[in-house]
Write a protein that holds these residues in place. Structure first.
Motif, PDB file in Angstrom:
ATOM      1  N   THR A   9      65.438  29.755  20.668  1.00  0.00           N
ATOM      2  CA  THR A   9      65.303  30.895  21.723  1.00  0.00           C
ATOM      3  C   THR A   9      65.359  32.182  21.253  1.00  0.00           C
ATOM      4  O   THR A   9      64.740  33.048  21.741  1.00  0.00           O
ATOM      5  CB  THR A   9      66.972  30.596  22.522  1.00  0.00           C
ATOM      6  N   MET A  29      64.939  24.624  30.615  1.00  0.00           N
ATOM      7  CA  MET A  29      65.827  25.317  31.724  1.00  0.00           C
ATOM      8  C   MET A  29      64.906  25.682  33.062  1.00  0.00           C
ATOM      9  O   MET A  29      65.433  25.664  34.102  1.00  0.00           O
ATOM     10  CB  MET A  29      66.242  26.809  31.088  1.00  0.00           C
ATOM     11  N   PRO A  78      66.667  20.974  22.293  1.00  0.00           N
ATOM     12  CA  PRO A  78      66.578  22.225  21.370  1.00  0.00           C
ATOM     13  C   PRO A  78      65.002  22.496  21.230  1.00  0.00           C
ATOM     14  O   PRO A  78      64.405  21.682  20.909  1.00  0.00           O
ATOM     15  CB  PRO A  78      67.434  21.803  20.247  1.00  0.00           C
ATOM     16  N   THR A  79      64.904  23.665  20.988  1.00  0.00           N
ATOM     17  CA  THR A  79      63.594  24.167  20.850  1.00  0.00           C
ATOM     18  C   THR A  79      62.534  23.957  22.097  1.00  0.00           C
ATOM     19  O   THR A  79      61.530  24.406  21.807  1.00  0.00           O
ATOM     20  CB  THR A  79      62.992  23.589  19.267  1.00  0.00           C
ATOM     21  N   GLN A 116      68.537  17.611  27.937  1.00  0.00           N
ATOM     22  CA  GLN A 116      68.663  18.811  27.033  1.00  0.00           C
ATOM     23  C   GLN A 116      67.662  18.579  25.693  1.00  0.00           C
ATOM     24  O   GLN A 116      67.453  17.343  25.399  1.00  0.00           O
ATOM     25  CB  GLN A 116      70.006  18.884  26.556  1.00  0.00           C
ATOM     26  N   THR A 139      63.798  24.888  25.003  1.00  0.00           N
ATOM     27  CA  THR A 139      65.077  25.279  26.004  1.00  0.00           C
ATOM     28  C   THR A 139      64.255  26.039  27.202  1.00  0.00           C
ATOM     29  O   THR A 139      64.701  25.994  28.211  1.00  0.00           O
ATOM     30  CB  THR A 139      65.695  26.226  25.271  1.00  0.00           C
TER      31      THR A 139
END
Length: 284
Positions: free
Chosen positions: A103, A162, A155-156, A153, A158
């Motif tokens: 992020t 979202m 990570p990376t 979910q 995101t």
């Protein structure tokens, strides 16, 4: 004659981001079932190539450059389409981009582009087209591209994840708003699993942090080896939209598994945790 031909043949389909990937596959399918397909893409040459292929196969199509991150452009486009065609039977808000990286390492410009295309492009696509659809007073369909990622979910990933959570919520609320308004407009949330597209190609990563290239290459390899055939997935999507389904998925078991995982996560109120597959994907 298939159900989708009964409903959609002779009608106009507008598909954003249709110069490649799922949008291209949906455009081809709409052409096959006898729709006039308006192919839009931010790159006019790609839109033209898809439209030309539809026409070469005996279908009807138009191509137009469209930046869905520009609300004014969407307003003008919707007004033009209805002025020339009188109605739109199927609107597919498909345009979207994948952004990879931590992020805090993703440049502001790439963040803004991702959110503007993936979220605002769909919101303003609906806002621009629905008043015209209501005025036309005919039955119509709107399909918004979410993803199985809307329930997970990663990570990376995101920025992408979202945005798809947001579109799932938007489509659920929009479905209910159509009920409140008594509108003859059907709403579907399209929830593809992994289809074989170019979304993870290296060229699509312009503007991402340097470390994203490795993850992008791994995802591209996984998609090439385990993804569903694009045309197969798009045939299923159009058939489910025509059947009036809100949940329009391509790989039902994949959807069941990830939704079940989401439900368990919410019920447990546990902290987010990475599974073994996610850890393996992120390892060097």
């Amino acid at each position: 004659m298939s159900r989708e031909q009964e409903l959609f043949e002779g009608g106009v389909a507008v598909i954003t981001g249709a110069g490649a990937g799922i949008g291209m596959g949906l455009a081809r399918r709409c052409g096959e079932i006898g729709m006039t397909v308006i192919v839009t893409d931010i790159e006019e040459a790609r839109a033209r190539s898809v439209a030309d292929a539809i026409m070469a196969a005996g279908g009807r199509s138009e191509a137009q450059r469209l930046d869905v991150a520009d609300p004014a452009a969407l307003d003008a486009f919707a007004a033009d389409v209805f002025a020339r065609h009188g109605e739109v039977r199927l609107l597919v808000n498909n345009a979207g981009i994948e952004t990879l990286g931590l992020t805090w390492e993703i440049p502001a410009a790439r963040w803004e582009q991702t959110l503007s295309v993936n979220i605002n492009g769909i919101v303003h696509g609906v806002r621009a087209f629905v008043p015209h659809m209501l005025k036309a007073g005919k039955q119509a369909w709107i399909a918004n591209l979410a993803s199985v990622g809307a329930f997970g979910q990663m990570p990376t990933q995101t920025a992408y994840i979202m945005s798809k959570h947001a579109i799932q919520a938007f489509s659920e609320c929009l479905y209910l708003e159509m009920e409140v308004a008594g509108a003859p407009i059907h709403v579907s949330s399209v929830i593809p699993g992994m289809l074989k597209t170019s979304i993870f190609d290296a060229a699509a990563g312009k503007g991402e942090p340097e470390g994203a290239a490795r993850h992008r290459a791994k995802m591209a390899h996984m998609m090439a080896n385990y993804g569903m055939d694009l045309d197969e997935g798009c045939h299923k999507i159009i058939a489910k939209i025509a059947a009036g389904e809100f949940w329009v998925d391509t790989q039902e078991q994949m959807t069941d598994d990830i939704v079940a995982g989401r439900v368990a996560f919410l019920q447990s109120r546990a902290a987010p945790a990475m599974g073994a597959e996610t850890k393996a994907l992120l390892e060097d």
